[in-house]
Design a protein around this motif. Structure first.
Motif, mmCIF file in Angstrom:
data_model
loop_
_atom_site.group_PDB
_atom_site.id
_atom_site.type_symbol
_atom_site.label_atom_id
_atom_site.label_comp_id
_atom_site.label_asym_id
_atom_site.label_seq_id
_atom_site.Cartn_x
_atom_site.Cartn_y
_atom_site.Cartn_z
ATOM 1 N N ASN A 1 50.966 44.652 13.636
ATOM 2 C CA ASN A 1 50.425 43.674 12.686
ATOM 3 C C ASN A 1 49.073 43.169 13.167
ATOM 4 O OD1 ASN A 1 50.535 41.868 10.407
ATOM 5 N ND2 ASN A 1 50.971 40.213 11.829
ATOM 6 N N ILE A 2 48.163 42.941 12.212
ATOM 7 C CA ILE A 2 46.862 42.343 12.517
ATOM 8 C C ILE A 2 46.645 41.153 11.588
ATOM 9 C CG2 ILE A 2 44.355 42.663 12.465
ATOM 10 C CD1 ILE A 2 44.750 45.540 13.211
ATOM 11 N N GLN B 1 50.928 50.643 5.037
ATOM 12 C CA GLN B 1 50.971 49.413 4.256
ATOM 13 C C GLN B 1 52.390 49.044 3.846
ATOM 14 O OE1 GLN B 1 48.250 47.482 3.855
ATOM 15 N NE2 GLN B 1 49.742 45.989 3.126
ATOM 16 N N MET C 1 43.821 38.678 10.419
ATOM 17 C CA MET C 1 42.390 38.371 10.418
ATOM 18 C C MET C 1 42.238 36.854 10.268
ATOM 19 S SD MET C 1 40.988 41.466 7.965
ATOM 20 C CE MET C 1 39.250 41.131 8.288
ATOM 21 N N ARG D 1 47.178 44.947 -1.700
ATOM 22 C CA ARG D 1 46.655 45.974 -0.789
ATOM 23 C C ARG D 1 47.194 47.354 -1.135
ATOM 24 N NH1 ARG D 1 43.415 45.134 2.946
ATOM 25 N NH2 ARG D 1 43.979 47.095 3.959
ATOM 26 N N VAL E 1 40.780 38.164 15.695
ATOM 27 C CA VAL E 1 42.077 38.579 15.153
ATOM 28 C C VAL E 1 43.191 38.292 16.159
ATOM 29 C CG1 VAL E 1 41.017 40.451 13.831
ATOM 30 C CG2 VAL E 1 42.000 40.938 16.087
ATOM 31 N N SER F 1 36.561 45.363 7.474
ATOM 32 C CA SER F 1 37.773 45.413 6.647
ATOM 33 C C SER F 1 39.005 45.585 7.526
ATOM 34 C CB SER F 1 37.694 46.580 5.657
ATOM 35 O OG SER F 1 37.763 47.816 6.353
ATOM 36 N N LEU F 2 40.166 45.301 6.951
ATOM 37 C CA LEU F 2 41.411 45.464 7.688
ATOM 38 C C LEU F 2 41.623 46.932 8.067
ATOM 39 C CD1 LEU F 2 44.014 44.285 8.830
ATOM 40 C CD2 LEU F 2 45.062 44.529 6.574
ATOM 41 N N ASP F 3 41.267 47.836 7.180
ATOM 42 C CA ASP F 3 41.418 49.261 7.471
ATOM 43 C C ASP F 3 40.565 49.673 8.673
ATOM 44 O OD1 ASP F 3 43.216 49.717 5.431
ATOM 45 O OD2 ASP F 3 41.651 50.124 3.948
ATOM 46 N N PHE G 1 36.073 35.459 7.076
ATOM 47 C CA PHE G 1 36.577 35.983 8.338
ATOM 48 C C PHE G 1 35.784 35.414 9.509
ATOM 49 C CE2 PHE G 1 36.546 39.796 11.348
ATOM 50 C CZ PHE G 1 37.750 39.457 11.936
ATOM 51 N N LEU H 1 39.690 47.679 11.089
ATOM 52 C CA LEU H 1 40.339 47.094 12.262
ATOM 53 C C LEU H 1 41.519 47.946 12.712
ATOM 54 C CD1 LEU H 1 40.263 43.309 11.291
ATOM 55 C CD2 LEU H 1 39.168 44.312 13.307
#
Length: 375
Positions: A153-154, A34, A156, A71, A173, A137-139, A169, A141
């Protein structure tokens, strides 16, 4: 003796540091990922707040500032834990201050300049993937993409719900890999799935081009629809009654519309328009009221009238002949209205331009007097 203790202490510290690297926990990994994202090539150039913080103290940013970032705060707000985790990073991107209170991006890894070449380079290693659950969730992903290679980088992709105003969402992505080779490896993988769902994957560049083409097609259809709608509305404005058209033939090269009008006015029906020019062998007379041409035709003996010493032969237009003539008339009326509208608009612009233009000055700097019409 003291010196020996200090050396022993330093040696123990080095051992502990190496031990810490081996003992990296899931929380450590999440914190490193992060914070390195915050200071990474993708986020930092567009993060106005963080860029301003970086400028204040030779690049150093207090951890007390960073724990206000959502985050990171969800992971922990303990600055000692954050510092300890970052010390385990092996990327070389970040430096931790001696007092473990501040961090900065390493001066040996300067931020790339964001120019056209840089944007193309990022585009070349960014992919589009669709088919993820809406509640992912981003985690989750990050964990999914990690099995393929390192993702820098992602994004959403989200939309705003009109009723709740919440960002939702979409299930797709943009993922930027660390290198072009890693991105290519992902794109060439077969049967890419999330759980049991096949993912739709494209290069971001191809996806954006596809969307532009779809947008252009929708825009073209919308413009055509609006144009057809305007044309239909104009035709409705010029909707003409039926049973109103007489066709005539004649042989007098000097006959005028006024001659025709004068003769037909005696038959008692209002004339809307005479479609005729001097010298034409034929023409059309359109009356104003429904079926009025029929009534006029019945009043013309054997369909002939003597006008300007010439027999003018009249015939009532009916069926397809009348329909085609009226449709053509409506189109011409709409076209004339449009031309008149454009003429007025252009005349208004030209008039303002002339009003706003200064008069030419003479050698003395005085404006040349406006011309005066001779009386």
């Amino acid at each position: 003796m003291t010196e020996e203790k200090e050396i022993t202490s330093e040696s123990n510290g080095q051992e502990n540091k190496e031990s810490n690297v081996d003992e990296e926990t899931d929380l450590d990994s999440a914190i490193i990922r992060q914070v390195e994202y915050y200071f990474g090539d993708v986020n930092l150039p567009r993060d106005k707040f963080l860029r301003e913080q970086v400028k204040l103290d030779d690049g150093w940013v207090p951890l007390e500032i960073l724990i206000k970032f959502n985050r990171l705060a969800k992971l922990t707000t303990d600055t000692e834990v954050i510092a300890a985790s970052l010390l385990k990073s092996t990327s070389g991107l970040l430096e931790v201050s001696d007092d473990n209170k501040k961090i900065r991006r390493s001066p040996e890894m300067p931020l790339p300049e964001m120019n056209e070449e840089r944007r193309k380079e990022l585009l070349a290693r960014t992919i589009y993937a669709k088919g993820f659950p809406k509640d992912i969730s981003l985690d989750e992903l990050m964990k999914f993409f990690k099995q393929y290679d390192e993702v820098e980088n992602i994004v959403m992709r989200k939309y705003q719900d009109r009723q709740t105003k919440k960002r939702i969402f979409k299930g797709s992505v943009f993922a930027t890999f660390k290198t072009k080779e890693q991105a290519t490896k992902f794109m060439e993988a077969k049967d890419v799935k999330y759980n049991d769902t096949d993912l739709i994957i494209l290069w971001q560049e191809n996806y954006l081009q596809q969307k532009q083409e779809e947008y252009a097609t929708r825009k073209e259809k919308k413009e055509k629809k609006n144009k057809d709608k305007d044309a239909n509305e104009e035709k409705d404005d010029f909707k003409l009654p039926t049973g109103t058209v007489l066709h005539f033939t004649q042989s007098n090269e000097k006959m005028k519309r006024e001659d025709l009008k004068e003769s037909l006015d005696t038959l008692g029906e209002e004339i809307a328009f005479i479609d005729f020019k001097v010298g034409d062998p034929e023409g059309w007379i359109r009356f104003a009221k429904e079926n009025s041409a029929k009534q006029v035709a019945e009043k013309i003996p054997e369909g002939k009238l003597r006008i300007c010493d010439t027999d003018v032969v009249f015939k009532l237009l009916e069926g397809e002949e009348e329909k085609n003539y009226l449709e053509k008339t409506v189109e011409e009326m709409a076209k004339r209205r449009k031309n008149q509208k454009n003429f007025k608009q252009n005349r208004g612009k030209n008039f303002k331009g002339r009003q706003g233009r200064k008069r030419k000055q003479d050698d003395n700097g005085d404006a040349t007097p406006a011309k005066v019409k001779a009386s």
